[in-house]
Design a protein around this motif. Structure first.
Motif, PDB file in Angstrom:
ATOM      1  N   TRP A 105      -2.381  62.504  25.924  1.00 53.00           N
ATOM      2  CA  TRP A 105      -2.218  62.030  27.299  1.00 53.00           C
ATOM      3  C   TRP A 105      -1.688  60.601  27.316  1.00 53.00           C
ATOM      4  O   TRP A 105      -0.824  60.254  28.132  1.00 53.00           O
ATOM      5  CB  TRP A 105      -3.538  62.118  28.058  1.00 53.00           C
ATOM      6  N   ASN A 106      -2.176  59.757  26.414  1.00 56.17           N
ATOM      7  CA  ASN A 106      -1.709  58.380  26.332  1.00 56.17           C
ATOM      8  C   ASN A 106      -0.212  58.333  26.044  1.00 56.17           C
ATOM      9  O   ASN A 106       0.522  57.515  26.613  1.00 56.17           O
ATOM     10  CB  ASN A 106      -2.485  57.636  25.247  1.00 56.17           C
ATOM     11  N   GLU A 107       0.253  59.211  25.161  1.00 54.38           N
ATOM     12  CA  GLU A 107       1.675  59.267  24.839  1.00 54.38           C
ATOM     13  C   GLU A 107       2.499  59.678  26.058  1.00 54.38           C
ATOM     14  O   GLU A 107       3.536  59.056  26.360  1.00 54.38           O
ATOM     15  CB  GLU A 107       1.913  60.266  23.703  1.00 54.38           C
ATOM     16  N   LEU A 108       2.066  60.725  26.762  1.00 49.54           N
ATOM     17  CA  LEU A 108       2.801  61.195  27.940  1.00 49.54           C
ATOM     18  C   LEU A 108       2.746  60.160  29.058  1.00 49.54           C
ATOM     19  O   LEU A 108       3.759  59.875  29.706  1.00 49.54           O
ATOM     20  CB  LEU A 108       2.220  62.525  28.419  1.00 49.54           C
ATOM     21  N   HIS A 109       1.571  59.610  29.305  1.00 45.41           N
ATOM     22  CA  HIS A 109       1.402  58.613  30.364  1.00 45.41           C
ATOM     23  C   HIS A 109       2.291  57.400  30.108  1.00 45.41           C
ATOM     24  O   HIS A 109       2.961  56.899  31.029  1.00 45.41           O
ATOM     25  CB  HIS A 109      -0.077  58.205  30.428  1.00 45.41           C
ATOM     26  N   PHE A 110       2.321  56.933  28.852  1.00 44.81           N
ATOM     27  CA  PHE A 110       3.145  55.773  28.534  1.00 44.81           C
ATOM     28  C   PHE A 110       4.625  56.088  28.741  1.00 44.81           C
ATOM     29  O   PHE A 110       5.370  55.277  29.304  1.00 44.81           O
ATOM     30  CB  PHE A 110       2.905  55.313  27.099  1.00 44.81           C
ATOM     31  N   TYR A 111       5.055  57.260  28.279  1.00 46.05           N
ATOM     32  CA  TYR A 111       6.469  57.611  28.432  1.00 46.05           C
ATOM     33  C   TYR A 111       6.859  57.645  29.911  1.00 46.05           C
ATOM     34  O   TYR A 111       7.890  57.082  30.305  1.00 46.05           O
ATOM     35  CB  TYR A 111       6.774  58.959  27.783  1.00 46.05           C
ATOM     36  N   LEU A 112       6.043  58.300  30.729  1.00 45.99           N
ATOM     37  CA  LEU A 112       6.379  58.423  32.154  1.00 45.99           C
ATOM     38  C   LEU A 112       6.385  57.065  32.842  1.00 45.99           C
ATOM     39  O   LEU A 112       7.304  56.757  33.611  1.00 45.99           O
ATOM     40  CB  LEU A 112       5.383  59.363  32.838  1.00 45.99           C
ATOM     41  N   CYS A 113       5.363  56.247  32.572  1.00 45.27           N
ATOM     42  CA  CYS A 113       5.303  54.911  33.186  1.00 45.27           C
ATOM     43  C   CYS A 113       6.459  54.038  32.703  1.00 45.27           C
ATOM     44  O   CYS A 113       7.093  53.318  33.494  1.00 45.27           O
ATOM     45  CB  CYS A 113       3.972  54.238  32.876  1.00 45.27           C
ATOM     46  N   HIS A 114       6.751  54.109  31.411  1.00 41.57           N
ATOM     47  CA  HIS A 114       7.815  53.288  30.839  1.00 41.57           C
ATOM     48  C   HIS A 114       9.175  53.698  31.397  1.00 41.57           C
ATOM     49  O   HIS A 114      10.008  52.840  31.734  1.00 41.57           O
ATOM     50  CB  HIS A 114       7.789  53.439  29.313  1.00 41.57           C
ATOM     51  N   ARG A 115       9.383  54.987  31.505  1.00 37.79           N
ATOM     52  CA  ARG A 115      10.650  55.469  32.082  1.00 37.79           C
ATOM     53  C   ARG A 115      10.763  55.026  33.535  1.00 37.79           C
ATOM     54  O   ARG A 115      11.845  54.626  33.997  1.00 37.79           O
ATOM     55  CB  ARG A 115      10.680  57.004  31.970  1.00 37.79           C
ATOM     56  N   LEU A 116       9.647  55.076  34.261  1.00 40.20           N
ATOM     57  CA  LEU A 116       9.643  54.640  35.658  1.00 40.20           C
ATOM     58  C   LEU A 116       9.954  53.150  35.763  1.00 40.20           C
ATOM     59  O   LEU A 116      10.675  52.714  36.677  1.00 40.20           O
ATOM     60  CB  LEU A 116       8.273  54.940  36.269  1.00 40.20           C
ATOM     61  N   PRO A 121      14.144  50.369  41.131  1.00 39.77           N
ATOM     62  CA  PRO A 121      13.127  49.700  41.960  1.00 39.77           C
ATOM     63  C   PRO A 121      12.107  48.882  41.162  1.00 39.77           C
ATOM     64  O   PRO A 121      11.590  47.885  41.661  1.00 39.77           O
ATOM     65  CB  PRO A 121      12.437  50.867  42.683  1.00 39.77           C
ATOM     66  N   LEU A 122      11.817  49.287  39.922  1.00 46.89           N
ATOM     67  CA  LEU A 122      10.760  48.628  39.152  1.00 46.89           C
ATOM     68  C   LEU A 122      11.279  47.816  37.975  1.00 46.89           C
ATOM     69  O   LEU A 122      10.493  47.161  37.292  1.00 46.89           O
ATOM     70  CB  LEU A 122       9.760  49.673  38.641  1.00 46.89           C
ATOM     71  N   ARG A 123      12.567  47.845  37.770  1.00 47.97           N
ATOM     72  CA  ARG A 123      13.132  47.192  36.586  1.00 47.97           C
ATOM     73  C   ARG A 123      12.828  45.696  36.552  1.00 47.97           C
ATOM     74  O   ARG A 123      12.633  45.109  35.493  1.00 47.97           O
ATOM     75  CB  ARG A 123      14.642  47.428  36.566  1.00 47.97           C
ATOM     76  N   ARG A 124      12.798  45.074  37.733  1.00 46.94           N
ATOM     77  CA  ARG A 124      12.563  43.630  37.768  1.00 46.94           C
ATOM     78  C   ARG A 124      11.163  43.270  37.263  1.00 46.94           C
ATOM     79  O   ARG A 124      10.951  42.182  36.738  1.00 46.94           O
ATOM     80  CB  ARG A 124      12.776  43.096  39.181  1.00 46.94           C
ATOM     81  N   PHE A 125      10.202  44.190  37.425  1.00 46.21           N
ATOM     82  CA  PHE A 125       8.852  43.925  36.918  1.00 46.21           C
ATOM     83  C   PHE A 125       8.807  44.056  35.393  1.00 46.21           C
ATOM     84  O   PHE A 125       8.184  43.245  34.703  1.00 46.21           O
ATOM     85  CB  PHE A 125       7.841  44.872  37.561  1.00 46.21           C
ATOM     86  N   HIS A 126       9.482  45.063  34.877  1.00 45.94           N
ATOM     87  CA  HIS A 126       9.480  45.294  33.434  1.00 45.94           C
ATOM     88  C   HIS A 126      10.293  44.240  32.694  1.00 45.94           C
ATOM     89  O   HIS A 126      10.098  44.021  31.491  1.00 45.94           O
ATOM     90  CB  HIS A 126      10.037  46.688  33.140  1.00 45.94           C
ATOM     91  N   ALA A 127      11.183  43.553  33.414  1.00 44.10           N
ATOM     92  CA  ALA A 127      12.006  42.513  32.790  1.00 44.10           C
ATOM     93  C   ALA A 127      11.151  41.407  32.185  1.00 44.10           C
ATOM     94  O   ALA A 127      11.570  40.757  31.222  1.00 44.10           O
ATOM     95  CB  ALA A 127      12.978  41.931  33.819  1.00 44.10           C
TER      96      ALA A 127
END
Length: 250
Positions: A105-116, A121-127
């Motif tokens: 679940w941690n692997e799937l959750h991380f992938y989905l959140c990271h892709r998001l 809309p969220l790229r500026r936060f991940h920057a």
């Protein structure tokens, strides 16, 4: 749970702080001292850190740790309200299965959140996290609060569908930061290059910091392969250090 809310926040904050600083220091010692002396592995990106990078990473990570501490009130409330429960009578096989389920679940959750986080809309936060072009073990929690909230939500859904043992739940952050350190160590823990299997996670996440788009997974590359977001293993070979394993640090 019988602890009052302020104690939940305090102990959770101390727990995440201990995980962050202990694993960061241990990974730094391994990759900058012990393993190079043994001739095992290699630095992946020889570019020096940006001025003040470590101070910034630690400061941002302290903010994430405090947010994780307050975020512990959510599972605490789920337990208090009866929406989630703890399995007090358990066994080693059950704990092992729970760890395996939480890992997947941690692997799937991380992938989905990271892709998001790589969407417009969220790229500026991940920057904020990608300011570390050359990652370090102290990059692991260096997030914008929005990213910290997304990634910190990992235990919520599992707790709603299953009564986990306390050992499995408390072990989830340990597993997560160990994997996170592996990805941000800027070091390939293998005698051959490129590494294969789980040890390839360091190179994959190094490539993500170097190339930006792709390699959104954590330890496993299965979701990247399924979604076609894999970065070629040699995409950043021009950044690789000599095989001596020595690194440039701040």
């Amino acid at each position: 749970m019988t602890l009052p809310p302020w104690q939940v926040v305090l102990w959770a904050t101390l727990y995440f702080a201990a995980l962050y600083f202990l694993t960061g220091a241990l990974t730094g010692w391994l990759t900058q001292s012990l393993l190079p002396r043994m001739g095992l592995g290699r630095v992946l990106d020889q570019r020096p850190l940006r001025p003040g990078q470590l101070r910034r990473e630690i400061a941002e990570s302290c903010g994430s740790i405090l947010l994780f501490g307050f975020g512990a009130l959510v599972p605490w409330w789920l337990l208090r309200s009866g929406l989630a429960g703890l399995a007090t009578q358990t066994s080693a096989p059950r704990i092992g299965i729970e760890f395996a389920a939480l890992f997947l679940w941690n692997e799937l959750h991380f992938y989905l959140c990271h892709r998001l986080l790589h969407t417009r809309p969220l790229r500026r936060f991940h920057a904020h996290h990608h300011r570390s072009l050359t990652p370090t073990p102290f990059s692991t929690y260096a997030f914008h609060p929005v990213e910290a909230l997304l990634l910190g939500s990992v235990p919520i859904l599992p707790m709603l569908v299953h009564d986990f043992s306390p050992i499995a739940l408390f072990g989830l952050p340990v597993m997560s930061i160990v994997l996170n350190n592996l990805g941000h160590a800027n070091y390939e823990f293998s005698r051959r290059a490129p590494a294969g299997g789980p040890l390839a996670a360091s190179r994959r996440h190094h490539l993500h910091h170097a190339v930006y788009h792709g390699n959104y997974g954590f330890l496993l590359d299965v979701f990247d392969r399924l979604a076609g977001t894999t970065i070629a293993a040699g995409a950043a070979d021009h950044l690789a250090a000599p095989s001596s394993g020595k690194d440039s640090r701040e």
